[in-house]
Design a protein around this motif. Structure first.
Motif, PDB file in Angstrom:
ATOM      1  N   ILE A 183      12.270   7.773  -3.238  1.00 48.74           N
ATOM      2  CA  ILE A 183      12.988   6.583  -2.582  1.00 48.74           C
ATOM      3  C   ILE A 183      13.745   7.351  -1.493  1.00 48.74           C
ATOM      4  CG2 ILE A 183      14.600   4.674  -3.143  1.00 48.74           C
ATOM      5  CD1 ILE A 183      14.139   4.826  -5.978  1.00 48.74           C
ATOM      6  N   ARG A 266       7.358  -2.511  -7.964  1.00 48.57           N
ATOM      7  CA  ARG A 266       6.348  -1.761  -7.185  1.00 48.57           C
ATOM      8  C   ARG A 266       4.962  -2.431  -7.473  1.00 48.57           C
ATOM      9  NH1 ARG A 266       6.288   4.157  -7.741  1.00 48.57           N
ATOM     10  NH2 ARG A 266       5.859   4.181  -5.568  1.00 48.57           N
ATOM     11  N   TRP A 289      15.083  -1.253  -5.558  1.00 46.81           N
ATOM     12  CA  TRP A 289      13.756  -0.766  -4.704  1.00 46.81           C
ATOM     13  C   TRP A 289      12.608  -1.648  -4.772  1.00 46.81           C
ATOM     14  CZ3 TRP A 289      10.430   3.978  -6.211  1.00 46.81           C
ATOM     15  CH2 TRP A 289       9.533   4.269  -5.033  1.00 46.81           C
ATOM     16  N   ASP A 291       8.854  -1.664  -3.470  1.00 48.33           N
ATOM     17  CA  ASP A 291       8.086  -0.816  -2.687  1.00 48.33           C
ATOM     18  C   ASP A 291       6.312  -1.019  -2.877  1.00 48.33           C
ATOM     19  OD1 ASP A 291       7.540   2.151  -1.467  1.00 48.33           O
ATOM     20  OD2 ASP A 291       6.532   1.978  -3.477  1.00 48.33           O
ATOM     21  N   HIS A 292       5.930  -1.039  -1.672  1.00 46.14           N
ATOM     22  CA  HIS A 292       4.364  -1.244  -2.108  1.00 46.14           C
ATOM     23  C   HIS A 292       3.918  -2.735  -2.529  1.00 46.14           C
ATOM     24  CE1 HIS A 292       3.709   2.960  -0.934  1.00 46.14           C
ATOM     25  NE2 HIS A 292       2.601   2.612  -0.571  1.00 46.14           N
ATOM     26  N   SER A 322      10.637  -0.949   1.173  1.00 46.38           N
ATOM     27  CA  SER A 322       9.425  -0.087   1.755  1.00 46.38           C
ATOM     28  C   SER A 322       8.285  -0.284   1.600  1.00 46.38           C
ATOM     29  CB  SER A 322       9.800   1.514   1.154  1.00 46.38           C
ATOM     30  OG  SER A 322       9.678   1.735  -0.167  1.00 46.38           O
ATOM     31  N   TRP A 323       7.294   0.260   2.660  1.00 44.63           N
ATOM     32  CA  TRP A 323       5.812   0.220   2.188  1.00 44.63           C
ATOM     33  C   TRP A 323       5.237  -1.316   1.626  1.00 44.63           C
ATOM     34  CZ3 TRP A 323       3.046   3.684   4.642  1.00 44.63           C
ATOM     35  CH2 TRP A 323       3.523   4.999   4.596  1.00 44.63           C
ATOM     36  N   ASN A 324       5.794  -2.320   2.105  1.00 41.55           N
ATOM     37  CA  ASN A 324       5.524  -3.736   1.646  1.00 41.55           C
ATOM     38  C   ASN A 324       4.843  -4.435   2.721  1.00 41.55           C
ATOM     39  OD1 ASN A 324       7.130  -3.814  -1.024  1.00 41.55           O
ATOM     40  ND2 ASN A 324       8.836  -3.572   0.547  1.00 41.55           N
ATOM     41  N   ASN A 355       7.091  -0.842   6.630  1.00 41.30           N
ATOM     42  CA  ASN A 355       6.742  -2.413   5.992  1.00 41.30           C
ATOM     43  C   ASN A 355       5.727  -2.935   7.309  1.00 41.30           C
ATOM     44  OD1 ASN A 355       8.403  -2.936   3.530  1.00 41.30           O
ATOM     45  ND2 ASN A 355       9.894  -2.190   4.850  1.00 41.30           N
TER      46      ASN A 355
END
Length: 473
Positions: A183, A266, A289, A291-292, A322-324, A355
Motif C-alpha cells: 500500500i 480488493r 484501501w 485496490d484492483h 489504486s489499480w482500479n 487507476n
C-alpha cells in the motif's frame, strides 16, 4: 454519496567499458572495469564510449523567473538554448553546463528521479528546450538569491544507445510495478491499513451471507465467490478485508464504508448500482484501501440514473485508491461532496494512483478541500474535465497520461478554485488545454512513492494490462 451533493529498489547494474585503441602507441588498454552506479528509480549504468570536445561558450544568464517545481528538489526551466540536449537515444550528449554563483553544479546528465529525490545540484539539459535542475543546497532556486548561468560546449561524454534509461522513456514494464500487497500513500500515514488481518477467513456466495459477514464486529477476511445480485448498499464494519475471487461480481449492490476504519477492498467487480455509488467512503471513515477493483455502470441512462463509482467525502481521511478500472459512467470519482462541506477542511487526504479511467465524462477525479496525490493514472476519452481541483483543495499530479480529454486539469468551476502542482510532468495526448486560475503549488506529499513512479509515457501499457480485477485470489 448523496445525490443532493452532486455538484456540477534501487537496482544495481554494471556494464563493461569499451576497449579504447591508442593509435599512436598501437597498444591496447583493457578497460573492462565494473563501474557501479547508485540509482533511485531507473537504471543509469555505463559511462564513456566517445568523448567530444568543442569550444566552450561564454557564460550566459539562466533566468529562474519562470521556473516551475517538478517535484521534490527539482525545478524545470523551459528555455531554448539552441543546442541539442540529452535524449533517450543519447542520454549524455548535451554540452550544456549549469553554474550556481560561478560554480558548476554537481552532476550533469542526471536522471530526473535523482534531481527530484537527491537534489544537491543534480541537473539535466533535456531535448532542446528544457533544463531540470536542483540547487546545491536544495533550496528554491527561484528565491534563494543565487545567480544561475550556463555555458555550451567543452568536453562531454556520450554514452552508447541503450546505455542509460531515463525516467521519461524507460522500457515498458510487463510485470507489476510494486508488490501486489503493498500500500502506497495516505492509507499508511498516521496509522496502518491492515483490514481483517489476523481474523477469520470466510467465503460467501450469497447476498445475505455477504451482508452478515461485512457487518460483523470481528476482524475478518471475506472472500466473495460467484455472481451476487441485489439492490442498495451494504454497510462495511471496521477491520475488514473484502476480496473478490476470480470471476466474481457484485451486481446492483454497493459497499458503504460509513464512519468505520481499517478496511481493504480488493479485486471486486461491482456494476450497475442505482442511486448510490459503487463504493462510498464517508462520515469520518479512515484508513481505507481500494485496490484492483473494476467499477462501472453505463452512460446510456443519463446523468441522474446512476451515481458515481468511487466516492470519498464527509470528513473521510487517509485513503488510497489504486489499480482500479473505472469506466462507463459520467462521474466516476469524487473527493468531497459539496461546496458547503467546510467540515472537510483538514480531512480528505487521498492518494490516487495507477487507476484507469475511460469512457467517462468528468471527475477523474474531482476534489474539494482536501490534499490529493494523483500519479501514474491513465485517463482516456473524457468528454468534460479529468482532474478537477476546487474549494481550496491542493492536488499534486505526477506522470499521469491524459488522452482525448476535453480539459485535462481544471480549477474553473464551483465557488472557488484549488491549487495544482506537477502539471508539467504529465503527458497530454489529443487533449485540450488545462484551465487553472491559480499559481502553481509547491506541495509534495511526504510519503515515499518514487520507488514505483514510472514515466508518464509508459502509463497506458502498464495500467491497461494490470488495472482492474486482475489478481488471482
Amino acid at each position: 454519496m448523496e445525490r443532493m451533493n452532486k455538484l456540477s529498489n534501487r537496482l544495481p547494474m554494471s556494464m563493461f567499458l569499451l576497449l579504447i585503441v591508442l593509435t599512436f602507441s598501437k597498444c591496447k588498454k583493457d578497460l573492462n572495469e565494473v563501474v557501479p552506479q547508485d540509482e533511485v528509480e531507473m537504471s543509469a549504468e555505463t559511462q564513456a564510449a566517445t568523448t567530444t570536445t568543442t569550444t566552450e561558450s561564454a557564460p550566459k544568464a539562466l533566468s529562474m523567473t519562470n521556473a516551475k517545481s517538478d517535484g521534490g528538489y527539482a525545478y524545470k526551466v523551459n528555455v531554448n538554448l539552441g543546442t541539442t540536449g540529452d535524449s533517450p537515444e543519447k542520454p549524455s550528449s548535451s554540452t550544456v553546463k549549469i553554474y550556481e554563483n560561478g560554480v558548476e553544479l554537481s552532476a550533469a546528465h542526471s536522471t530526473h528521479a535523482d534531481i527530484r529525490k537527491i537534489g544537491k545540484g543534480n541537473y539535466s539539459h533535456w531535448l532542446t528546450s528544457t533544463i531540470y535542475l536542483s540547487a546545491s543546497d536544495n533550496s528554491n532556486p527561484k528565491t534563494n538569491g543565487k545567480k544561475y548561468t550556463y555555458t555550451i560546449g567543452g568536453t562531454t561524454t556520450t554514452t552508447p544507445v541503450g546505455g542509460v534509461t531515463t525516467p521519461e522513456t524507460s522500457p515498458v514494464a510487463t510485470t507489476p510495478i510494486a508488490s501486489s500487497n503493498s500500500i502506497i500513500g495516505y492509507a499508511m500515514v498516521d496509522g496502518k491499513t491492515t483490514g481483517g488481518e489476523g481474523g477469520q477467513t470466510v467465503t460467501v456466495s450469497t447476498l445475505s451471507a455477504l451482508k452478515s459477514a461485512v457487518a460483523s464486529s470481528s476482524p475478518s477476511i471475506i472472500k466473495v465467490s460467484g455472481k451476487i445480485t441485489g439492490t442498495g448498499f451494504l454497510n462495511v464494519s471496521s477491520n475488514k478485508t473484502i476480496l473478490g475471487m476470480k470471476g466474481s461480481s457484485l451486481e446492483g449492490v454497493g459497499l458503504m464504508i460509513y464512519g468505520t476504519n481499517n478496511v481493504i477492498i480488493r479485486n471486486m467487480t461491482i456494476r450497475n448500482v442505482v442511486t448510490y455509488s459503487n463504493i462510498i467512503i464517508k462520515e469520518g471513515a479512515h484508513h481505507v484501501w481500494v485496490d484492483h477493483c473494476e467499477l462501472s455502470s453505463d452512460r446510456t441512462h443519463g446523468w441522474e440514473y446512476y451515481d458515481g463509482l468511487l466516492d470519498v467525502g464527509k470528513r473521510a481521511d487517509y485513503v488510497t485508491l489504486s489499480w482500479n478500472k473505472l469506466h462507463d459512467n459520467h462521474i466516476p470519482m469524487l473527493i468531497g461532496f459539496g461546496d458547503e462541506s467546510t467540515a472537510d477542511i483538514g480531512h480528505l487526504r487521498v492518494t490516487v494512483y495507477y487507476n484507469y479511467f475511460y469512457n467517462v465524462s468528468e471527475r477523474q477525479p474531482s476534489t474539494r478541500f482536501g490534499y490529493m496525490h494523483v500519479f501514474n493514472n491513465y485517463m482516456k476519452d473524457g468528454s468534460g474535465y479529468a482532474v478537477g481541483v476546487t474549494m481550496g483543495a491542493t492536488v499534486r499530479t505526477d506522470n499521469n497520461y491524459f488522452e482525448n480529454q476535453n480539459v485535462p486539469i481544471t480549477s474553473a468551476y464551483n465557488a472557488k478554485p484549488g491549487y495544482i502542482s506537477g502539471a508539467s510532468t504529465n503527458v497530454y495526448k489529443n487533449s485540450g488545454a488545462n484551465t487553472v486560475s491559480t499559481a502553481a503549488s509547491t506541495w509534495v506529499p511526504t510519503y515515499e512513492y518514487e520507488s514505483i513512479l514510472i514515466p508518464a509515457a509508459n502509463v497506458p501499457a502498464i495500467v491497461t494490462a494490470q488495472a482492474g480485477a486482475t489478481l488471482s485470489l
